[in-house]
Enzyme design. Structure first.
Site, PDB file in Angstrom:
ATOM      1  N   GLU A   1     -37.047  68.610  35.296  1.00  0.00           N
ATOM      2  CA  GLU A   1     -38.143  67.793  34.786  1.00  0.00           C
ATOM      3  C   GLU A   1     -38.963  68.636  33.825  1.00  0.00           C
ATOM      4  O   GLU A   1     -39.421  69.720  34.181  1.00  0.00           O
ATOM      5  CB  GLU A   1     -39.031  67.300  35.929  1.00  0.00           C
ATOM      6  CG  GLU A   1     -40.184  66.426  35.444  1.00  0.00           C
ATOM      7  CD  GLU A   1     -41.292  66.269  36.481  1.00  0.00           C
ATOM      8  OE1 GLU A   1     -41.773  65.145  36.641  1.00  0.00           O
ATOM      9  OE2 GLU A   1     -41.662  67.281  37.118  1.00  0.00           O
TER      10      GLU A   1
ATOM     11  N   ASP B   1     -35.086  66.983  45.958  1.00  0.00           N
ATOM     12  CA  ASP B   1     -36.159  67.294  45.022  1.00  0.00           C
ATOM     13  C   ASP B   1     -36.667  68.688  45.362  1.00  0.00           C
ATOM     14  O   ASP B   1     -36.991  68.969  46.520  1.00  0.00           O
ATOM     15  CB  ASP B   1     -37.291  66.271  45.191  1.00  0.00           C
ATOM     16  CG  ASP B   1     -38.048  66.020  43.900  1.00  0.00           C
ATOM     17  OD1 ASP B   1     -38.098  66.938  43.063  1.00  0.00           O
ATOM     18  OD2 ASP B   1     -38.583  64.917  43.736  1.00  0.00           O
TER      19      ASP B   1
ATOM     20  N   HIS C   1     -41.506  58.147  40.993  1.00  0.00           N
ATOM     21  CA  HIS C   1     -42.665  58.261  41.884  1.00  0.00           C
ATOM     22  C   HIS C   1     -43.948  58.620  41.156  1.00  0.00           C
ATOM     23  O   HIS C   1     -45.036  58.513  41.731  1.00  0.00           O
ATOM     24  CB  HIS C   1     -42.382  59.317  42.944  1.00  0.00           C
ATOM     25  CG  HIS C   1     -42.203  60.682  42.357  1.00  0.00           C
ATOM     26  ND1 HIS C   1     -41.077  61.050  41.639  1.00  0.00           N
ATOM     27  CD2 HIS C   1     -43.005  61.775  42.354  1.00  0.00           C
ATOM     28  CE1 HIS C   1     -41.196  62.280  41.232  1.00  0.00           C
ATOM     29  NE2 HIS C   1     -42.354  62.760  41.639  1.00  0.00           N
ATOM     30  N   ASP C   2     -43.858  59.043  39.891  1.00  0.00           N
ATOM     31  CA  ASP C   2     -45.044  59.417  39.110  1.00  0.00           C
ATOM     32  C   ASP C   2     -45.465  58.339  38.122  1.00  0.00           C
ATOM     33  O   ASP C   2     -46.414  58.553  37.365  1.00  0.00           O
ATOM     34  CB  ASP C   2     -44.767  60.709  38.310  1.00  0.00           C
ATOM     35  CG  ASP C   2     -44.794  61.954  39.180  1.00  0.00           C
ATOM     36  OD1 ASP C   2     -45.479  61.931  40.227  1.00  0.00           O
ATOM     37  OD2 ASP C   2     -44.131  62.939  38.809  1.00  0.00           O
TER      38      ASP C   2
ATOM     39  N   ASP D   1     -38.510  70.016  39.966  1.00  0.00           N
ATOM     40  CA  ASP D   1     -39.797  69.499  39.526  1.00  0.00           C
ATOM     41  C   ASP D   1     -40.508  70.468  38.588  1.00  0.00           C
ATOM     42  O   ASP D   1     -40.494  71.689  38.802  1.00  0.00           O
ATOM     43  CB  ASP D   1     -40.668  69.250  40.765  1.00  0.00           C
ATOM     44  CG  ASP D   1     -42.012  68.648  40.453  1.00  0.00           C
ATOM     45  OD1 ASP D   1     -42.072  67.443  40.183  1.00  0.00           O
ATOM     46  OD2 ASP D   1     -43.006  69.404  40.479  1.00  0.00           O
TER      47      ASP D   1
ATOM     48  N   ASP E   1     -38.884  57.573  56.996  1.00  0.00           N
ATOM     49  CA  ASP E   1     -38.270  58.760  57.582  1.00  0.00           C
ATOM     50  C   ASP E   1     -36.792  58.830  57.227  1.00  0.00           C
ATOM     51  O   ASP E   1     -36.225  57.924  56.600  1.00  0.00           O
ATOM     52  CB  ASP E   1     -38.469  58.771  59.096  1.00  0.00           C
ATOM     53  CG  ASP E   1     -38.182  57.414  59.738  1.00  0.00           C
ATOM     54  OD1 ASP E   1     -37.086  56.876  59.504  1.00  0.00           O
ATOM     55  OD2 ASP E   1     -39.058  56.896  60.458  1.00  0.00           O
TER      56      ASP E   1
ATOM     57  N   ASP F   1     -39.353  52.918  57.546  1.00  0.00           N
ATOM     58  CA  ASP F   1     -39.891  53.551  58.749  1.00  0.00           C
ATOM     59  C   ASP F   1     -39.096  53.069  59.960  1.00  0.00           C
ATOM     60  O   ASP F   1     -38.909  51.858  60.137  1.00  0.00           O
ATOM     61  CB  ASP F   1     -41.371  53.186  58.898  1.00  0.00           C
ATOM     62  CG  ASP F   1     -41.967  53.646  60.227  1.00  0.00           C
ATOM     63  OD1 ASP F   1     -41.480  54.650  60.769  1.00  0.00           O
ATOM     64  OD2 ASP F   1     -42.916  52.997  60.703  1.00  0.00           O
TER      65      ASP F   1
END
Length: 589
Positions: free
Chosen positions: A276, A111, A348-349, A219, A42, A34
């Protein structure tokens, strides 16, 4: 740690295509850095850390969704494909990020989510405006089951379940129909059967590629083709819900993907593409990534991540010895020389790999580096998720208010009280989404404000600053692995041969080309184990191999099978392996 960089070739190995010798790093923008003090990462933050990624040896930076979005699913619900969400910056900031990455010799991969949009996307707003809308068939709208009152329990058009729990259908009182959402209700599925939908998607993809983006990670791409008529599904197959067999690997999937390639990637040579696919097997993966089929460069599959989840994602069981290695081996051997693997243990999953597959308490450093050795040197392109290179552990979740992920919150809403099941705390996607731990300050160097999700307590000891100058750190070990991948030809184009050394906990394999060989040995257990190589076989004689990298401080402490300890870095392959020990041997031909 044993590290002998002088054993490596002086120059990088050339590769064709270029991505065969590349290492990818996934950034989750919300949690990376950040810079404007709002507690959310960001684009300027990513840009400020590109030198760190270059020093690590990264070639490709995959950025999770930064498009304009209501953030119902942290950006995977896109409301404008051609703009940047103000949370992260703007298009000018994105262009600066791409330019700086290119200056440093890195490529930027976005992504992309095209199975569904946000309910706030103009396409859906127009589709939902009237049953007569020209865009009504851009999404899946259906009447209630015959003979049932629309909007009542059980009246949904079929029995499909969402990935995030509950029905995959949402009732729209204005029109009296339901729309399909395989994920959250805020994420309606696009109707890929409609050629106008596909054309709009391809135009958007080309717009980004023309802007300078180097490729896409796409995705949930294996669910864009649904079974004709959308019939009821059979019993659920954990970890997926009811109906999965009718919307995963649908009848027109590969037709759509080949059309996508022909309309987009084929016009931008050198583009990096990875899909994916939740349902992929080693055999079906070749349909996605065999070069002659014209679909993707490689595939993100789930089989190794779903091991032990037969009773559901939030009811994991301990893995049996050799179970993870056997899945690795099956994918390596089946794809062989025809396909290409996307190698990963975190994203991230997923929860953090050292917490899921290793021993975060007794052997944190050893198991983190052992797991890295096991996957990163296989045949394929390695993916590293932010913080994995320092052994991050995930969050500390003791109350519903600690969670942010829609999947976890939906599950907790179905529980009878505020008790947090151990499986949810361990497996929640929030474990992979806690802020990057840059230093030991109260907010881990991530932000000057209150972060959007809590900083894990482990950040005070597990952070980049603590490991940057430590030659034995997990970070230093990752650098050594990446350096080897770049320089040793066998780790780019070499074959993969699993070696049976008499113990399922010992994952041992050889990578070979005509000019180099690498022997990888990993003890994926918390007890000492003795390998037994095929004998007699001169291929495994100690004089043939030189130890390049090891994750233990005292080579030979475990002793050799005959009880003789080694005193130096010539530790032979037959020497006993300590708990979570990893070794990488090289042989120049």
């Amino acid at each position: 740690m044993i590290h002998r960089p002088e054993l490596l070739p002086d120059t990088y190995t050339s590769a064709s295509p270029w991505w065969k010798n590349a290492v990818l790093y996934q950034v989750y923008p919300r949690s990376f850095q950040d810079t404007n003090g709002d507690g959310i990462g960001d684009l300027e933050g990513i840009c400020s850390r590109l030198d760190y990624l270059a020093d690590l040896g990264i070639d490709i930076v995959w950025i999770s969704p930064i498009y304009r979005s209501p953030q119902a699913d942290n950006g995977y619900d896109i409301s404008d494909y051609r703009d940047i969400d103000p949370l992260f910056g703007d298009l000018a900031a994105f262009d600066r990020l791409v330019a700086r990455a290119h200056e440093l010799g890195m490529r930027i991969v976005m992504d992309l989510v095209v199975n569904h949009t946000s309910i706030e996307h103009p396409w859906f707003l127009e589709s939902a405006s009237s049953v007569h809308s020209p865009r009504r068939d851009w999404y899946y709208w259906r009447d209630a089951r015959p003979g049932m009152e629309p909007g009542t329990p059980g009246a949904q058009p079929n029995n499909w379940e969402s990935f995030f729990g509950g029905s995959a259908w949402e009732f729209d009182p204005r029109s009296g129909q339901y729309y399909l959402h395989l994920f959250a209700r805020e994420q309606p599925d696009l109707n890929w059967e409609n050629p106008r939908v596909r054309e709009a998607v391809y135009e958007m993809m080309n717009w980004w590629l023309d802007r300078g983006v180097d490729g896409f990670r796409v995705d949930a791409i294996d669910v864009i083709s649904k079974a004709p008529g959308l019939p009821d599904g059979g019993p659920a197959r954990a970890p997926f819900g009811v109906g999965h067999e009718l919307y995963a690997d649908g009848p027109r999937l590969h037709e759509f993907l080949q059309e996508m390639n022909a309309r987009t990637f084929a016009h931008h040579p050198g583009t990096f593409t990875v899909g994916e696919a939740s349902n992929a097997s080693p055999e079906s993966a070749l349909l996605f990534c065999a070069p002659e089929r014209g679909e993707f460069n490689m595939l993100i599959q789930f089989e190794h991540m779903n091991v032990g989840l037969e009773d559901g994602k939030f009811s994991p069981r301990p893995l049996q010895e050799g179970e993870l290695a056997d899945v690795f081996t099956r994918w390596q051997e089946t794809l062989g020389q025809r396909g290409w693997n996307a190698l990963y243990l975190e994203n991230h999953d997923q929860p953090r790999s050292v917490a899921r597959f290793g021993d975060a308490e007794a052997y944190w450093r050893e198991s983190a580096t052992a797991l890295a050795t096991a996957y990163l040197l296989q045949r394929g392109t390695p993916f590293i998720y932010q913080g994995q290179e320092i052994g991050m552990l995930g969050g500390s979740f003791s109350a519903p208010s600690d969670f942010r992920d829609i999947e976890s919150l939906n599950y907790l809403a179905s529980c009878s009280d505020d008790h947090i099941p151990a499986g949810v705390a361990a497996m929640s996607r929030d474990n992979g989404r806690t802020p990057m731990q840059w230093d030991d300050s109260p907010t881990a160097g991530f932000t000057s404000a209150h972060p959007w999700i809590s900083i894990p307590p482990s950040a005070s000891r597990i952070n980049v600053a603590a490991q940057m100058q430590d030659p034995s750190s997990i970070l230093s070990y990752y650098k050594a692995l990446i350096d080897a991948r770049h320089r040793i030809p066998a780790l780019t184009d070499g074959t993969f041969d699993r070696i049976d050394v008499g113990d399922p906990a010992l994952f041992t394999y050889c990578r070979r080309t005509s000019c180099s060989e690498v022997l990888v040995m990993v003890n994926l257990s918390g007890t000492a184990r003795a390998p037994y190589f095929p004998s007699p076989d001169e291929a495994w004689t100690p004089s043939r191999w030189t130890l390049y990298l090891g994750n233990v401080d005292e080579p030979g402490a475990g002793g050799s099978p005959d009880g003789q300890n080694e005193e130096d870095c010539s530790l032979p392959p037959c020497a006993s392996m300590r708990p979570w020990e990893a070794r990488v041997y090289v042989r120049a031909l």
